[in-house]
Design a protein around this motif. Structure first.
Motif, PDB file in Angstrom:
ATOM      1  N   UNK A 173       3.056   0.906   4.225  1.00 12.47           N
ATOM      2  CA  UNK A 173       1.952   1.200   3.315  1.00 12.47           C
ATOM      3  C   UNK A 173       0.852   2.009   4.009  1.00 12.47           C
ATOM      4  N   UNK A 174       0.662   1.774   5.308  1.00 10.76           N
ATOM      5  CA  UNK A 174      -0.403   2.471   6.038  1.00 10.76           C
ATOM      6  C   UNK A 174      -0.228   3.987   5.973  1.00 10.76           C
ATOM      7  N   UNK A 175       1.030   4.454   6.084  1.00 15.15           N
ATOM      8  CA  UNK A 175       1.279   5.895   6.079  1.00 15.15           C
ATOM      9  C   UNK A 175       0.890   6.502   4.741  1.00 15.15           C
ATOM     10  N   UNK A 176       1.235   5.819   3.649  1.00 13.35           N
ATOM     11  CA  UNK A 176       0.872   6.320   2.320  1.00 13.35           C
ATOM     12  C   UNK A 176      -0.650   6.288   2.132  1.00 13.35           C
ATOM     13  N   UNK A 177      -1.302   5.245   2.649  1.00 14.23           N
ATOM     14  CA  UNK A 177      -2.759   5.137   2.506  1.00 14.23           C
ATOM     15  C   UNK A 177      -3.471   6.269   3.243  1.00 14.23           C
ATOM     16  N   UNK A 178      -2.945   6.638   4.405  1.00 12.96           N
ATOM     17  CA  UNK A 178      -3.547   7.748   5.157  1.00 12.96           C
ATOM     18  C   UNK A 178      -3.485   9.033   4.339  1.00 12.96           C
ATOM     19  N   UNK A 179      -2.337   9.287   3.724  1.00 15.35           N
ATOM     20  CA  UNK A 179      -2.230  10.475   2.871  1.00 15.35           C
ATOM     21  C   UNK A 179      -3.268  10.433   1.757  1.00 15.35           C
ATOM     22  N   UNK A 180      -3.440   9.268   1.143  1.00 17.35           N
ATOM     23  CA  UNK A 180      -4.439   9.140   0.090  1.00 17.35           C
ATOM     24  C   UNK A 180      -5.827   9.484   0.589  1.00 17.35           C
ATOM     25  N   UNK A 181      -6.191   8.978   1.773  1.00 15.64           N
ATOM     26  CA  UNK A 181      -7.517   9.271   2.327  1.00 15.64           C
ATOM     27  C   UNK A 181      -7.705  10.761   2.598  1.00 15.64           C
ATOM     28  N   UNK A 182      -6.658  11.397   3.120  1.00 16.26           N
ATOM     29  CA  UNK A 182      -6.762  12.831   3.417  1.00 16.26           C
ATOM     30  C   UNK A 182      -6.935  13.645   2.138  1.00 16.26           C
ATOM     31  N   UNK A 183      -6.173  13.308   1.116  1.00 17.11           N
ATOM     32  CA  UNK A 183      -6.343  14.010  -0.165  1.00 17.11           C
ATOM     33  C   UNK A 183      -7.727  13.742  -0.744  1.00 17.11           C
ATOM     34  N   UNK A 184      -8.168  12.484  -0.661  1.00 22.62           N
ATOM     35  CA  UNK A 184      -9.455  12.110  -1.251  1.00 22.62           C
ATOM     36  C   UNK A 184     -10.598  12.878  -0.591  1.00 22.62           C
ATOM     37  N   UNK A 224       1.289   4.815  -4.503  1.00 23.12           N
ATOM     38  CA  UNK A 224       2.470   4.594  -3.669  1.00 23.12           C
ATOM     39  C   UNK A 224       2.197   3.512  -2.633  1.00 23.12           C
ATOM     40  N   UNK A 225       0.978   3.473  -2.116  1.00 24.62           N
ATOM     41  CA  UNK A 225       0.608   2.440  -1.141  1.00 24.62           C
ATOM     42  C   UNK A 225       0.718   1.053  -1.752  1.00 24.62           C
ATOM     43  N   UNK A 226       0.220   0.900  -2.970  1.00 29.80           N
ATOM     44  CA  UNK A 226       0.238  -0.409  -3.616  1.00 29.80           C
ATOM     45  C   UNK A 226       1.649  -0.852  -3.964  1.00 29.80           C
ATOM     46  N   UNK A 227       2.536   0.092  -4.212  1.00 30.82           N
ATOM     47  CA  UNK A 227       3.921  -0.281  -4.472  1.00 30.82           C
ATOM     48  C   UNK A 227       4.562  -0.887  -3.224  1.00 30.82           C
ATOM     49  N   UNK A 228       4.079  -0.462  -2.071  1.00 33.03           N
ATOM     50  CA  UNK A 228       4.597  -1.004  -0.810  1.00 33.03           C
ATOM     51  C   UNK A 228       3.884  -2.298  -0.412  1.00 33.03           C
ATOM     52  N   UNK A 229       2.593  -2.373  -0.717  1.00 37.80           N
ATOM     53  CA  UNK A 229       1.820  -3.568  -0.340  1.00 37.80           C
ATOM     54  C   UNK A 229       0.600  -3.653  -1.251  1.00 37.80           C
ATOM     55  N   UNK A 230       0.616  -4.622  -2.176  1.00 39.41           N
ATOM     56  CA  UNK A 230      -0.487  -4.736  -3.132  1.00 39.41           C
ATOM     57  C   UNK A 230      -1.477  -5.828  -2.768  1.00 39.41           C
TER      58      UNK A 230
END
Length: 514
Positions: A306-317, A331-337
């Protein structure tokens, strides 16, 4: 939603069959008085009144339910659970069970939560959601074998389920049982042979285990099904293990580091973190693009992280691409909610991007997972307000106000939000401190109020995008187009507002006129 369910549950107390006695009238008056105190935020006084009522009717489930809510709001989790247990025992129903599960989760009483859902499964074995909830509680209680058994019971009834397979895979990995972890993904691929994403999961797993031969075989299978699959093509171009310097700093060396399956994920993130923080502080889009190329490799190598997907979210944000950021957080929440900040970041992103339909959907999910977070109530209220359901929006703002009564700053912000909702509802105007509104003076709420008072067609047009489902904003955009004589454009905007779930009293008339 929950308010309607509550009214239904209270009906036995507030209505009587046949002749109403003087005692019943007195009790109803006391109940109403207790409810009034609760709505005014006088939680302690309301608790005292409900306890007095309970002395006369110790098995009245409606009183017990109200008392449980108030004890929970006051931070008395044990007392809330005791009251709600009694209410549920007096009249078992889904509303009480759901609230009891929330209390077990928030207070860390995970084993009791698992036992509650075991009881619900015994009552109705066909409800798949109860198995998933029970397993989730068992995982939190560190009963991993029990959780796997629960998932297997669900599969025995409904067959292989992708979500269940992924969860079992993750549990086996945590137990260090690589064979069973592999078997879950293999079974998933065999059950859904045309679903490319499941084959990517399996290939990513083999890569993470250093089994390049099996990973290559799965990628070749993917290309046999979908020759244009870019991820598989890139994976097959890898030249195998490389010698790298753990202190590498240029992009080529970092990419090689990220590609390694034998390097710890947190070490890789540590190498990227300084640049990620730089993007967060500078909003440097070029640097964000460089990092996104690197994080794409990170996600390929660690597909279940989930950390990898969250990093992408932060970069886009932080580089202003809110639609992509929302997708990455989803996508992050699908891996770890279970990580609250990700929920809050997703809700904030959806709000700022005017994705109001998704804001309501994820807001409702977040309420189930984190029922004691005021920010979730605020964001859900925003989603309801932007489709014109002001009654629901106000209800959730009031609940948030109860939660933050000890914080003057949060109380002031919610009071300003309530004023803004009133202006939205009755069309009035008045001075607002937009710095206190959700997201500040440039966010959708302040922007809409400003544009409603003095519409600027170009500013409204610039705020639009394909994912915009802010029904109030779309209707206002339609109004400006209609005033300019662009009836086709207005009709399209009105239809988009309708599709977004608008409850506007004027929208249907405008569509009919066009």
């Amino acid at each position: 939603m929950r308010l309607l369910a509550l009214l239904l549950l209270l009906s036995p107390l507030l209505s009587a069959q046949g002749e109403v006695t003087e005692l019943e009238v007195k009790q109803q008056a006391q109940f109403i008085e207790a409810k009034r105190e609760a709505l005014l935020g006088k939680t302690d006084e309301a608790i005292t009144l409900f306890r007095t009522l309970l002395e006369a009717e110790p098995k009245n489930d409606a009183i017990l339910f109200e008392l449980a809510r108030l004890e929970y709001a006051a931070g008395n989790s044990s007392a809330a659970i005791d009251a709600l247990r009694q209410a549920y025992a007096a009249r078992p129903n889904d509303v009480y069970a759901a609230f009891l599960a929330e209390l077990f989760q928030s207070s860390g009483r995970y084993q009791e939560g698992a036992e509650l859902y075991a009881e619900l499964i015994a009552q109705n074995p066909a409800v798949a959601e109860n198995y998933l909830e029970r397993a989730a509680f068992q995982v939190r209680a560190q009963d991993i074998k029990g959780a796997i058994k629960t998932y297997e019971e669900l599969e025995a009834r409904s067959g292989i389920n992708p979500e269940v397979s992924r969860r079992k895979h993750a549990l086996y990995l945590g137990m260090g049982d690589q064979k069973r972890a592999e078997r879950e993904l293999v079974a998933l691929v065999e059950a859904f042979p045309q679903q490319i994403s499941y084959r990517h999961l399996l290939a990513g797993y083999y890569s993470s285990q250093g089994d390049d031969k099996e990973a290559r075989r799965v990628y070749e299978d993917i290309l046999a099904i979908e020759p244009a699959d870019v991820r598989a093509q890139l994976a097959l171009q890898d030249t195998g293990p490389q010698t790298i310097d753990a202190g590498a700093t240029d992009d080529g060396e970092l990419m090689a580091l990220l590609a390694r399956t034998d390097v710890d994920l947190d070490l890789k993130i540590g190498k990227l973190l300084p640049m990620i923080q730089q993007v967060a502080s500078t909003n440097d889009r070029a640097l964000a693009d460089r990092l996104l190329a690197l994080t794409a490799e990170l996600r390929r190598v660690h597909p279940d992280a989930a950390k990898a997907a969250a990093i992408e979210g932060d970069l886009y944000y932080h580089s202003g691409r809110l639609t992509e950021a929302a997708a990455a957080y989803e996508a992050t929440l699908k891996l770890d909610d279970t990580v609250y900040p990700v929920w809050e970041q997703l809700l904030a992103t959806l709000y700022l991007n005017n994705q109001s339909v998704e804001l309501r959907e994820y807001g409702e999910e977040a309420l189930d997972v984190f029922p004691n977070r005021p920010s979730v109530y605020v964001h859900y209220a925003l989603g309801e307000a932007f489709r014109g359901d002001f009654g629901e929006a106000n209800s959730f703002v009031q609940q948030a106000q109860l939660m933050v009564s000890a914080s003057p700053e949060a109380t002031a912000a919610l009071e300003e939000f309530a004023k803004a909702l009133k202006q939205l509802e009755d069309g009035s105007s008045g001075k607002l401190d937009t710095d206190l509104l959700p997201g500040g003076p440039t966010a959708p709420l302040a922007f809409y109020l400003e544009q409603r008072a003095d519409p600027d067609a170009s500013a409204l047009s610039a705020a639009d995008h394909p994912e915009n489902t802010n029904a109030l904003l779309l209707e206002l955009m339609g109004d400006t187009q209609s005033s300019a004589g662009n009836k086709a454009a207005a009709a399209d905007l009105y239809q988009r507002a309708k599709a977004a779930g608008s409850k506007s009293a004027t929208l249907a008339q405008k569509i009919a006129q066009l």
